[in-house]
Design an enzyme around this catalytic site. Structure first.
Site, PDB file in Angstrom:
ATOM      1  N   SER A 169      86.949  14.251 134.840  1.00 16.50           N
ATOM      2  CA  SER A 169      85.567  14.919 134.815  1.00 16.50           C
ATOM      3  C   SER A 169      84.643  13.845 135.557  1.00 16.50           C
ATOM      4  O   SER A 169      84.812  13.573 136.805  1.00 16.50           O
ATOM      5  CB  SER A 169      84.933  15.156 133.536  1.00 16.50           C
ATOM      6  N   ASP A 171      79.108  17.776 138.274  1.00 22.10           N
ATOM      7  CA  ASP A 171      79.997  16.559 138.076  1.00 22.10           C
ATOM      8  C   ASP A 171      81.036  16.708 138.935  1.00 22.10           C
ATOM      9  O   ASP A 171      81.298  17.842 139.431  1.00 22.10           O
ATOM     10  CB  ASP A 171      80.271  16.389 136.788  1.00 22.10           C
ATOM     11  N   ASP A 221      84.139  17.652 138.827  1.00 24.08           N
ATOM     12  CA  ASP A 221      85.237  18.777 138.355  1.00 24.08           C
ATOM     13  C   ASP A 221      84.574  19.893 138.132  1.00 24.08           C
ATOM     14  O   ASP A 221      85.115  21.009 138.047  1.00 24.08           O
ATOM     15  CB  ASP A 221      86.321  18.612 137.234  1.00 24.08           C
ATOM     16  N   ASP A 247      82.539  21.373 136.232  1.00 25.28           N
ATOM     17  CA  ASP A 247      82.389  22.091 134.947  1.00 25.28           C
ATOM     18  C   ASP A 247      80.881  21.921 134.287  1.00 25.28           C
ATOM     19  O   ASP A 247      80.565  22.561 133.381  1.00 25.28           O
ATOM     20  CB  ASP A 247      83.389  22.186 133.963  1.00 25.28           C
ATOM     21  N   GLU A 266      75.849  22.819 125.474  1.00 22.84           N
ATOM     22  CA  GLU A 266      75.881  21.583 124.586  1.00 22.84           C
ATOM     23  C   GLU A 266      74.903  20.831 125.534  1.00 22.84           C
ATOM     24  O   GLU A 266      74.814  20.795 126.856  1.00 22.84           O
ATOM     25  CB  GLU A 266      77.386  20.940 124.671  1.00 22.84           C
ATOM     26  N   LYS A 287      82.884  25.497 129.472  1.00 25.68           N
ATOM     27  CA  LYS A 287      81.362  25.072 130.505  1.00 25.68           C
ATOM     28  C   LYS A 287      81.821  25.352 131.791  1.00 25.68           C
ATOM     29  O   LYS A 287      82.965  25.048 132.254  1.00 25.68           O
ATOM     30  CB  LYS A 287      81.018  23.959 130.113  1.00 25.68           C
TER      31      LYS A 287
END
Length: 610
Positions: A163, A320, A322, A324, A422, A436
């Site tokens: 990530s 970010d 990756d 997500d 979140e 997410k």
């Protein structure tokens, strides 16, 4: 040691090294270990071999390099063998249903490790046991893996990604058959199976054979197409989108997101966002940023702001690496850029998704069957909206693994799950992905911005309107860096024995404490039996304090980084718009928590870097 290698003087360490050299067939990592032994670098060897990476509900995440403490060919094989055996025990039909593997663009030249290499090795392990593998042929966003699990009815999924972690790290994220990340007891079951299957199976190294196997399938084109078709169900203003002249900038921060966000905007008939040229292509070195994490704010978005200023764009979207997660910034009337916090975006996107649902479902689905979710350390703004609008709000433990699994439970009960979030800029705007998803969130945010433009208003103005209608919810979150586990343990144990054994603090610097929930021990004094309702975990630290002034503060350890995080929020009733007074009150509360509970100087805690 055998093979003429000198002993380190530590029998268990020598045995671990000896086993490593017996098992490892990667010439780079094997040579690196031999070189350390030859040069007598005992401390470096201990770092590499002191403990096997712990497999938890977040899977694995560590630096790439040699040894059992790192991500490398051998530990990927060992992990996957254990995971495969565990799946065989859980699913008699594993060889009929199969599983999926995706990967990002991370790579580490010194060890020869890369996300693609690790994904291919994992595929070889499963194929060696006769399990069909859907291996993506190219990099994809993390959300594509849980989407594929759900869409194809697979037993499990693996995403190889770290990530937003630093460039030397990588990770191994696991999804269950329900399309959500694993939760207990699967983590313990997989960890046990890994320990029982450390010796590589003969075929586990044979990636070339695996790539030629009839059991290998490439889901890339099909899943990409179906994903884009699916998110279009959340496009409610297509004609408006076609006419919109709103200019948006997008950065993928050297990750995978560029191609997919461009396609998502096209699927919504939105004008494609301007791409930050220096950051749009995947680059495992992340050359333009210190940390590839848009949650860090302006430092990561400097190039985006410059491009937006040149093109006359008013909104910046950032994924970010990756893809997500999603960050959003908006240019203010004074020419400055505002980077929205994760909680502010939770308020904005949650409100927008509900408004769109109301428009589409007027008189069809009862609002009492609608749910929104947020993690316990996130803002309670959705609770305030739910109380007024009539839908349900639930909080879960920290992490989308809990929200994803709870969302699936609700969906199975034929409830409507509209949204989950979140505070760490993670948003689930579509139940097609039970995790997410920064790609669908970007397209939905793009439509939201275009809609607001037709009303001659902005995200900032809409956020203010939400707070004025449902009550201001102001937050202040940060963290301290601490590498010493014993220091962290003592800090939290002090809070549990504040005024003698088994006594929690009754106040903090003059702020009276009215409630305490400790999800490490399972204590909650707001429950009749003092037992917490949410699941507890003795392996992580987490205490929430409720204050008499309406403030809430949670302190917890990170599952993937050497951090002690804190999350604070002060909530006001609708109509109380003295924001300056609320902010001053929250600042004083945070200062008191840092001084009395964290004691950073005494505990040698390093503050979050600016």
């Amino acid at each position: 040691m055998e093979n003429g290698l000198s002993s380190t003087g530590d029998i268990s360490l020598d045995q671990a090294i000896q086993q490593w050299l017996q098992f490892d067939k990667n010439p780079k990592t094997a040579a690196a270990v031999r070189e350390m032994v030859k040069d007598g670098k005992v401390e470096e060897l201990r770092k590499c071999f002191r403990a096997r990476m712990e497999f938890g509900t977040a899977g694995l995440r560590a630096s790439m390099g040699p040894g059992i403490s790192c991500m490398n060919d051998l530990t990927i094989i060992q992990t996957t063998q254990g995971f495969c055996v565990y799946l065989e025990q859980c699913f008699p039909d594993l060889k009929q249903r199969g599983m999926v593997i995706g990967f990002d663009a991370r790579a580490h030249v010194p060890s020869g490790g890369s996300s693609k290499r690790f994904a291919t090795l994992a595929a070889a392990v499963f194929i060696s046991r006769g399990v069909p593998v859907h291996l993506f042929s190219d990099i994809t966003p993390t959300p594509y893996v849980p989407f594929t699990v759900s869409r194809l009815g697979l037993c499990a999924g693996i995403m190889v990604t770290a990530s937003h972690n630093p460039k030397q790290d990588n990770g191994y994220k696991v999804y269950w058959e329900n399309g959500a990340q694993i939760i207990p007891p699967h983590d313990k079951g997989i960890a046990g199976a890994i320990e029982e299957n450390l010796e590589p199976w003969h075929e586990s190294w044979h990636t070339e054979d695996a790539l030629q196997s009839p059991l290998l399938k490439d889901p890339y084109n099909d899943m990409h197409s179906k994903y884009m078709q699916t998110i279009q169900k959340h496009c409610f203003h297509r004609e408006l989108n076609k006419r919109s002249e709103v200019k948006v900038v997008h950065t993928s921060v050297h990750g995978v997101g560029h191609k997919f966000v461009q396609a998502a905007f096209e699927a919504f008939d939105l004008r494609r966002p301007y791409a930050v040229e220096e950051q749009k292509d995947p680059d495992p070195e992340f050359p333009t940023v210190k940390y590839p994490n848009p949650e860090e704010g302006e430092g990561v978005l400097t190039l985006s702001f410059a491009l937006a200023d040149r093109e006359g764009a008013t909104v910046v979207l950032a994924n970010d690496p990756d893809a997500d997660r999603l960050a959003i910034a908006e240019k203010q009337q004074n020419g400055q850029w505002k980077v929205f916090s994760g909680n502010e975006l939770g308020a904005l996107l949650g409100w927008w998704v509900f408004q769109c649902w109301k428009q589409q479902n007027a008189g069809k689905t009862p609002v009492k069957d609608v749910y929104m979710l947020a993690s316990t350390v996130s803002s309670k703004i959705l609770r305030a909206i739910a109380l007024k609008e009539g839908f349900h709000f639930e909080e879960t433990l920290t992490g989308f693994k809990w929200m994803g699994n709870r969302a699936k439970d609700l969906l199975d009960q034929e409830k409507t799950v509209l949204f989950a979030f979140e505070e760490a800029i993670g948003y689930m705007c579509s139940p097609a992905v039970l995790d997410k998803d920064g790609v669908s969130a970007a397209a939905i945010a793009g439509e939201f911005v275009s809609y607001l433009a037709t009303k001659n208003t902005s995200l900032s103005a809409q956020l203010k309107a939400i707070y004025e209608e449902y009550g201001y919810h102001i937050t202040k979150n940060s963290y301290f860096i601490c590498h010493e586990q014993e220091t962290i343990r003592q800090l939290f144990e002090r809070l549990r024995n504040y005024n003698g054994e088994e006594t929690y603090p009754k106040d903090c610097g003059g702020f009276a404490i009215s409630g305490i929930r400790d999800l490490t021990t399972g204590y909650d004094n707001n429950q009749p039996d003092n037992k917490a309702v949410l699941p507890t975990s003795k392996s992580s630290q987490m205490i929430t304090f409720t204050f008499a002034n309406g403030g809430v503060a949670t302190m917890r350890t990170s599952g993937t980084e050497p951090k002690i995080k804190y999350y604070t929020e002060l909530c006001a009733a609708p109509g109380n718009s003295d924001l300056n007074q609320l902010q001053a009150e929250l600042d004083k509360l945070v200062d008191a928590i840092v001084e009395h509970f964290f004691q950073p100087k005494k505990n040698n805690l390093k503050p979050r870097p600016e």
